[in-house]
Design a protein around this motif. Sequence first.
Motif, PDB file in Angstrom:
ATOM      1  N   GLU A 164       5.806  -6.997  14.606  1.00 55.81           N
ATOM      2  CA  GLU A 164       4.245  -6.699  15.074  1.00 55.81           C
ATOM      3  C   GLU A 164       4.261  -7.142  16.509  1.00 55.81           C
ATOM      4  O   GLU A 164       4.800  -8.035  16.873  1.00 55.81           O
ATOM      5  CB  GLU A 164       3.455  -7.359  14.454  1.00 55.81           C
ATOM      6  N   GLU A 204       6.607  -2.820  17.932  1.00 55.18           N
ATOM      7  CA  GLU A 204       6.965  -1.682  16.994  1.00 55.18           C
ATOM      8  C   GLU A 204       7.420  -0.610  17.472  1.00 55.18           C
ATOM      9  O   GLU A 204       7.238  -0.289  18.906  1.00 55.18           O
ATOM     10  CB  GLU A 204       5.746  -1.426  16.016  1.00 55.18           C
ATOM     11  N   GLN A 240       1.297   2.316   8.517  1.00 55.22           N
ATOM     12  CA  GLN A 240       0.539   1.577   9.218  1.00 55.22           C
ATOM     13  C   GLN A 240      -0.844   1.878   9.395  1.00 55.22           C
ATOM     14  O   GLN A 240      -1.918   0.844   9.180  1.00 55.22           O
ATOM     15  CB  GLN A 240       1.242   1.011  10.908  1.00 55.22           C
ATOM     16  N   TYR A 241      -1.172   3.051   9.206  1.00 55.84           N
ATOM     17  CA  TYR A 241      -2.499   3.706   9.375  1.00 55.84           C
ATOM     18  C   TYR A 241      -2.613   5.075   8.567  1.00 55.84           C
ATOM     19  O   TYR A 241      -1.343   5.858   8.918  1.00 55.84           O
ATOM     20  CB  TYR A 241      -2.880   3.738  10.659  1.00 55.84           C
ATOM     21  N   THR A 253      -0.351   2.821  19.686  1.00 49.97           N
ATOM     22  CA  THR A 253      -0.694   1.253  19.498  1.00 49.97           C
ATOM     23  C   THR A 253      -1.374   0.816  20.597  1.00 49.97           C
ATOM     24  O   THR A 253      -1.794  -0.316  20.415  1.00 49.97           O
ATOM     25  CB  THR A 253       0.467   0.607  19.331  1.00 49.97           C
TER      26      THR A 253
END
Length: 518
Positions: A23, A26, A67-68, A365
């Motif tokens: 994290e 990434e 992640q999403y 991100t």
Amino acid sequence: MTEAAGRPPALRVADLIVAEGPEGAERILIAGLTAGVAAGEIVAVHADDREAADALVQVLDGRRRAQYGAMTVGGGGRPRRVAPARPAGVSVVRAGQPLPGGDPRPVVVVDATRSAAGTPDTAPAQAAARGGSGVLLVTTDPETAATADRVVHLNRPPKPPVPQEPEARFSVGALTDAAVGSLVAAGVGAERAALVARVLVDADVRGHFSHGVGLLPMYLDRLAQGGIDAAAEPGWNSEDGPVAVLDARGGFGQVAAELAAAHCARQAAETGLAAVAVRGNNHIGMLAAYRDHFVRHGVVGLVLNVSGPSVAAPGAGRPTLGNDAVCMVVPRGEQRPLVVDFATGTVASGKIRHAAHRGEPVPATWLVDRQGRPTTDPEELDRGGAVPVFGGHKGLGVAVITEVLAGILAGHIVSPLVHKQRAEPDRAMDCSQLFLALSPSAFGNPPVDELLTVLSNAVAAGYPEGAPRVHLPEQQEELAEAAARDDGIPVPLAVVERLGWTADRTPAVPRAVPGGSR
């Protein structure tokens, strides 16, 4: 991406983001895929690299967490977050393999990434579509993609607008002179203009364009509307002893910051420890710009700053916290000082605006939009978007520490109460900073240089194949300074045009400003 007109939906995937690595560091494999497939339709997802295609198949097969993103199978039900569990009604097969028996599945995902040489056999996919299934064909081969009804390109960002000349380049002296000239023309005194210009250009020289002359148009607008008082003189509320308090009185942030850094470093050299609180201030630029005071006096400096809300806490979609900043300066004798300078957001907000100046997308991100969804559009920042805090809850902890020290103690304020400089150009930000300095002599003169060398070697030793060129703070800045000397400093033409600079005032190095000479 909508499904084929007139056909019931089979599968929708929205805003799918897949990354790997720790994290905060990434590597994005899938950067925001949105796609849909209707019953009886074949949609190819064409990836330029195998790794991204494999990641998509693994997510759809329930073997990998995204992640999403959200997925809906069929026309009913609420979208569900993509998690390690294959959704009911989805089958995953490889190209050329027989389809599962029994009733037709609503969705068949065909993995065409691992076929032998040549275009793989897509007859089973065609058969599945004829049977009423929606078929998602994942491939890295353009010929295979061409057999589908529609093609969705994975990770292919929209081409940014390309101006005739994307940027002008200036020597350090020419850029400084131009910035001083713009400030003086706006009614700023020559000495004060030189200080502000030095801080802005220093950021550009060090490669941090988010804090460079790209801020100058905003500064001039705030001057015109009253958010910055060009004539304001900072005043000391208290000056004696190890802790001093300076009221910036809504003037240029750089003026109060320069005074605070000088006092703090000088006091620490004499007494071992010093702190200067600055309140009622405006934007001070890059914190590292004040490093020379600490280096000159041989003291370790720590600078903390709170700013207006632009950062979202972990999982939040709305900016409620400042993109606060932390900087440490450690003198190293004859060597360059060690400088650690970072914001508590994943990225400084100015880096996003710099991308907007250049018409470039940003990594997914860096930014979330008003609904909390990752976005690559830098314009979303000023439409109510937010920068995620770095490092999850640990990054939030660093932000809270900064808020307590530089906000509550130093400024009697916290970032949610700070006025945003772009949204409220007629008001002083009322932000605050805390300058701290510690003299090594007060700690028994530890061998700072030797121990920093041990620390540096320990970091480098962790790379089995040898440390990369940039593996410690300040190394990137050293490279940027060399590039600025050799090639000049790039300034987006959008900024050059807004400031009304011409080739006569700002000779480009080595490329010409449009309309000028080399």
